[in-house]
Design a protein around this motif. Structure first.
Motif, PDB file in Angstrom:
ATOM      1  N   GLN A 688       0.345   5.723   8.420  1.00 30.49           N
ATOM      2  CA  GLN A 688       1.649   5.077   8.489  1.00 30.49           C
ATOM      3  C   GLN A 688       2.215   4.880   7.085  1.00 30.49           C
ATOM      4  N   ASP A 689       3.522   5.076   6.955  1.00 31.10           N
ATOM      5  CA  ASP A 689       4.184   4.880   5.665  1.00 31.10           C
ATOM      6  C   ASP A 689       4.306   3.393   5.369  1.00 31.10           C
ATOM      7  N   PRO A 690       4.191   3.003   4.081  1.00 26.10           N
ATOM      8  CA  PRO A 690       4.362   1.589   3.736  1.00 26.10           C
ATOM      9  C   PRO A 690       5.803   1.160   3.988  1.00 26.10           C
ATOM     10  N   PRO A 691       6.021  -0.143   4.201  1.00 27.11           N
ATOM     11  CA  PRO A 691       7.387  -0.617   4.457  1.00 27.11           C
ATOM     12  C   PRO A 691       8.312  -0.352   3.269  1.00 27.11           C
ATOM     13  N   PHE A 695      15.411  -3.127  -1.993  1.00 25.22           N
ATOM     14  CA  PHE A 695      16.194  -2.819  -3.180  1.00 25.22           C
ATOM     15  C   PHE A 695      16.448  -1.323  -3.339  1.00 25.22           C
ATOM     16  N   GLY A 696      16.079  -0.528  -2.357  1.00 27.79           N
ATOM     17  CA  GLY A 696      16.432   0.877  -2.385  1.00 27.79           C
ATOM     18  C   GLY A 696      15.279   1.787  -2.786  1.00 27.79           C
ATOM     19  N   MET A 699      13.349   1.433  -6.324  1.00 26.84           N
ATOM     20  CA  MET A 699      12.311   0.405  -6.357  1.00 26.84           C
ATOM     21  C   MET A 699      11.044   0.900  -5.642  1.00 26.84           C
ATOM     22  N   ASP A 700      11.202   1.646  -4.551  1.00 26.92           N
ATOM     23  CA  ASP A 700      10.040   2.210  -3.862  1.00 26.92           C
ATOM     24  C   ASP A 700       9.258   3.140  -4.783  1.00 26.92           C
ATOM     25  N   LEU A 701       9.985   3.954  -5.565  1.00 26.84           N
ATOM     26  CA  LEU A 701       9.336   4.891  -6.476  1.00 26.84           C
ATOM     27  C   LEU A 701       8.577   4.138  -7.565  1.00 26.84           C
ATOM     28  N   TRP A 702       9.214   3.103  -8.126  1.00 27.53           N
ATOM     29  CA  TRP A 702       8.539   2.301  -9.148  1.00 27.53           C
ATOM     30  C   TRP A 702       7.262   1.659  -8.593  1.00 27.53           C
ATOM     31  N   GLN A 703       7.357   1.082  -7.393  1.00 24.84           N
ATOM     32  CA  GLN A 703       6.189   0.425  -6.782  1.00 24.84           C
ATOM     33  C   GLN A 703       5.049   1.424  -6.552  1.00 24.84           C
TER      34      GLN A 703
END
Length: 783
Positions: A688-691, A695-696, A699-703
């Motif tokens: 499963q993909d993380p939530p 913030f778009g 932000m997902d890429l940074w995390q």
């Protein structure tokens, strides 16, 4: 500093490094300085005993279990099934049906061994009574101190003389008839019988007596307190091993030794090497210890072997070691105890396994009664909804009793649930008040609350008494009055009464015995905690465990009891005249100065208390003579493992019952609570993909990048974690920083280092701590 001492007394906890050794002892389960701790120190020690000890014991347990498992596998490969069958067949008693009863000798053998007639059974019972009588006469004679009781000692001496004559005649007849035993019919049968375990037990009951009689030229001892008479009495005490014929407890012990001889030899030699090595090493490190007590126990290697034996068994009665001594005892506690304890563990585990295999214990079927379902109460029936019809009486009060019974058990309405919760809250509150009132100056604290609670408990008891006719466990009684009477004598009713009645008696009879001992009777209210069994099963679990393991507990408790009786006598015989080993004052024994071990071991019953403690593995007393240390050595090696078996049986019974109940409540489906819950829930998240972040995508890429930097990239095919150069360097840096901080805290706590660095602002430790906090904060923010 004082005029007598330039330096103050050394503080055992003046730094973290210094206190770490004593914390290590606490984590081993040893608390040699517990009486010297502050209040908060005792709180920390309590938490250590409850929580940390179990976790800290895991490495030692894993080492011991791992070695035992390897040895067991090696033994299974070496031993064949045929060899095991031969050994088991050799240890099984032969049938007595082959005895020829036509001869005088055969009839004598049947009379003494088979007890198939009323006369032979009566004779066997008489011998058993005499064995118990001689044992009790020895114990009682040790408790007689004054000269006025000399006639009593003479009566006991004459009784022992008569018993010895009977034991001697019995043995001669057994020896004469022994060749009719199928086991001793071949050549040299009587010689084999002479050295059998049962024969030796019989011989020690009378041979030492006759030896003493010849040596003193007196058939009846003139001094019941002499060393010779005491030793002879202890030998005669061993006759209680005769009762083993009814339980076969020590037959199992013999089987364990035969079946595990090679493993015991290997591990026993390892334990011996460890014992000698650490004894020699501690002798070198402690013989010049500034503490005179430490010097005394380590002045020679044989002296060092005594305390080292206790260390290897998990005890640490001494703690003022030198630095090297602390390191050695730390190694002993962490690793050596696991290796040294393997022979003891093999004996205990093998003993328990044989008993479990030979006893088929079954848990009694539980009868579950659903009070909500209609039941027949004689000619009365409970109708769903609480109403009761009576074919003979038509009494409307029966419906009230049924509703009252449900109300008192938290059923039928929200008010019933609230009332039940109130009762249990009051139980906990009154227990807390009772504990608080034991503190000096707080005897009458919250007395009004106590009054209110007692009144409510009284009201509750009256209501339960009235509604007891509807209690399902009394439905077998037809008469309602008899049901209420039966309730009065039930377990929980008695608990309620002993918690309530003394309170009213103390008020109604001021100055009476009850009023004078009110503070003791108040402690009976603690028993009300047992009523919480409804929510947290305790008494019911204990009852189930004893039913489940009744046969195994009977055998093991018998073995433990026999060892306790015998070793109590041996320890008494070796210490009751010990005037060499000085001890602290014992005012309870009437000794205020110049006390020795004689003041502790005045009677057999005093010895039984200390022996019981030693058999559990604890040695708060170590000032023993050489012979007493030999007795304690045997207790450490053999007896402790056997005496601990009943506790192990009860523990395994608890685990078995709790696991059964959990499975029945949660079902057998995978992923139920307590059944690898975390692993199953984690498996559900795979793929499963993380939530997504609110913030778009940026932000997902940074995390994602930060997560891979901190935790690495997991290869989906191999499961291997891959680290790049930057993340590897950061991990190593943070690990080094954490270790450096721990070392800095330890070093800074040393007074000499603290004085050298100084407490001025911006000293080395302050700067280092600021830098560390910056990086710890940065890592936390990234995570």
């Amino acid at each position: 500093p004082t005029e007598e001492k330039e330096q103050p007394c050394y503080n055992l906890y003046n730094s973290i490094l210094s206190s770490s050794y004593f914390s290590l002892l606490n984590l081993f389960g040893e608390f040699p300085l517990v009486d010297q701790h502050s209040t908060f120190g005792k709180v920390v020690g309590t938490l250590t005993a409850v929580i940390a000890v179990a976790v800290f014991a895991l490495p030692t347990g894993l080492i011991g279990n791992g070695i035992e498992e390897v040895l067991s596998r090696r033994k299974e490969q070496d031993d064949s099934d045929e060899e095991r069958k031969k050994i088991e067949a050799a240890t099984e008693p032969q049938s007595f049906l082959e005895v020829d009863g036509s001869t005088y000798r055969g009839r004598m053998y049947i009379f003494l061994q088979q007890q198939s007639t009323t006369t032979s059974k009566a004779f066997d019972l008489m011998i058993n009574v005499l064995i118990v009588g001689t044992s009790l006469s020895f114990m009682i004679s040790t408790a007689i101190q004054d000269a006025k009781s000399t006639p009593v000692l003479r009566v006991l001496a004459n009784f022992n003389f008569i018993c010895v004559i009977i034991f001697t005649v019995e043995y001669v007849l057994k020896f004469y008839a022994s060749i009719d035993d199928p086991r001793y019919r071949d050549s040299g049968g009587r010689f084999k019988f002479l050295f059998s375990a049962a024969s030796i037990v019989d011989l020690v009951a009378f041979v030492p007596y006759w030896v003493q009689a010849v040596a003193t030229q007196s058939l009846i001892p003139q001094d019941m307190k002499s060393t010779g008479t005491t030793v002879v009495s202890v030998f005669r005490l061993c006759r209680i091993f005769r009762f083993e014929r009814y339980t076969k407890a020590f037959d199992y012990f013999d089987d364990v030794i035969l079946l595990s001889a090679d493993v015991l030899t290997m591990t026993g030699f390892t334990a011996l090497v460890l014992w000698v090595f650490f004894s020699s090493a501690l002798y070198i490190t402690e013989r010049d210890n500034p503490d005179p007590e430490m010097q005394e126990y380590y002045k020679t290697v044989p002296h060092a072997m005594w305390v080292t034996l206790l260390n290897l068994s998990g005890e640490c009665p001494l703690c003022n070691y030198t630095l090297l001594g602390k390191i050695l005892t730390g190694i002993i506690g962490l690793f050596a105890t696991a290796l040294f304890g393997i022979p003891i563990g093999i004996l205990g585990a093998g003993f328990e396994e044989l008993i479990d295999n030979s006893t088929e214990d079954t848990l009694d079927e539980e009868v579950h009664i659903d009070t909500a379902q209609p039941q027949q109460l004689g000619s009365s029936s409970i109708v769903p909804g609480g109403g009761v019809t009576n074919d003979h009486e038509g009494n409307s009060s029966m419906g009230l009793e049924s509703r009252l019974y449900k109300f008192m058990n938290g059923e039928g309405s929200q008010a019933a649930v609230i009332f039940e919760i109130l009762i249990y809250v009051l139980i906990i509150l009154t227990v807390f008040i009772g504990i608080l009132q034991t503190v000096e100056g707080m005897e009458n604290t919250l007395h009004v609350v106590e009054w209110i609670a007692v009144i409510i408990f009284t009201f509750e008891y009256i209501m339960r008494f009235i509604s007891s006719t509807k209690d399902p466990q009394f439905t077998y009684i037809r008469n309602p009055t008899l049901r209420r009477l039966r309730y009065v004598f039930s377990f929980y009713s008695i608990i309620d009464l002993v918690a309530i009645v003394p309170f009213y008696l103390a008020v109604a009879l001021p100055g009476s015995w009850v009023d004078q001992h009110d503070e003791f009777l108040r402690m009976l209210r603690l028993l009300r905690l047992l009523k919480l069994d409804k929510y947290v099963p305790s008494i019911s679990l204990i009852d189930d465990v004893f039913r489940l393991k009744s046969q195994a507990l009977t055998v093991t408790c018998f073995a433990a009891g026999i060892l306790w009786i015998v070793f109590s006598g041996l320890l008494y015989a070796t210490e009751y005249k010990d005037t060499i080993n000085a001890i602290d004052e014992v005012p309870i024994y009437g000794c205020d100065e110049n006390c020795t071990q004689v003041d502790r071991f005045r009677t057999y019953f005093d010895s039984a208390v200390y022996t019981c403690i030693h058999l559990t593995g604890d040695y708060p007393i170590i000032e023993y003579t050489a012979w007493a240390r030999v007795v304690c050595f045997v207790m450490v090696i053999a007896a402790v493992g056997i005496v601990a078996i009943p506790s192990g049986v009860v523990a395994s019974g608890f685990a078995e019952i709790v696991q059964t109940r959990v499975k029945s409540q949660c079902g057998e489906q995978k992923g139920a609570a307590g059944d690898d819950w975390y692993e199953w829930r984690l498996a559900e998240l795979e793929g499963q993909d993380p939530p997504k972040s609110r913030f778009g995508p940026t932000m997902d890429l940074w995390q994602t990048n930060v997560n891979e930097f901190l935790n690495g990239i997991v290869n989906p095919h191999t499961g291997e974690t891959i680290w790049n150069c930057g993340s590897s360097f950061f991990r190593i840096f943070m690990m080094t920083l954490i270790i450096s901080n721990v070392i800095a805290v330890l070093v800074e706590s040393v007074p000499e280092v603290d004085r050298f660095v100084g407490n001025d602002p911006n000293n080395f430790f302050d700067v280092f701590e600021s830098v560390s906090i910056f990086f710890f904060t940065l890592e936390y923010m990234l995570r």
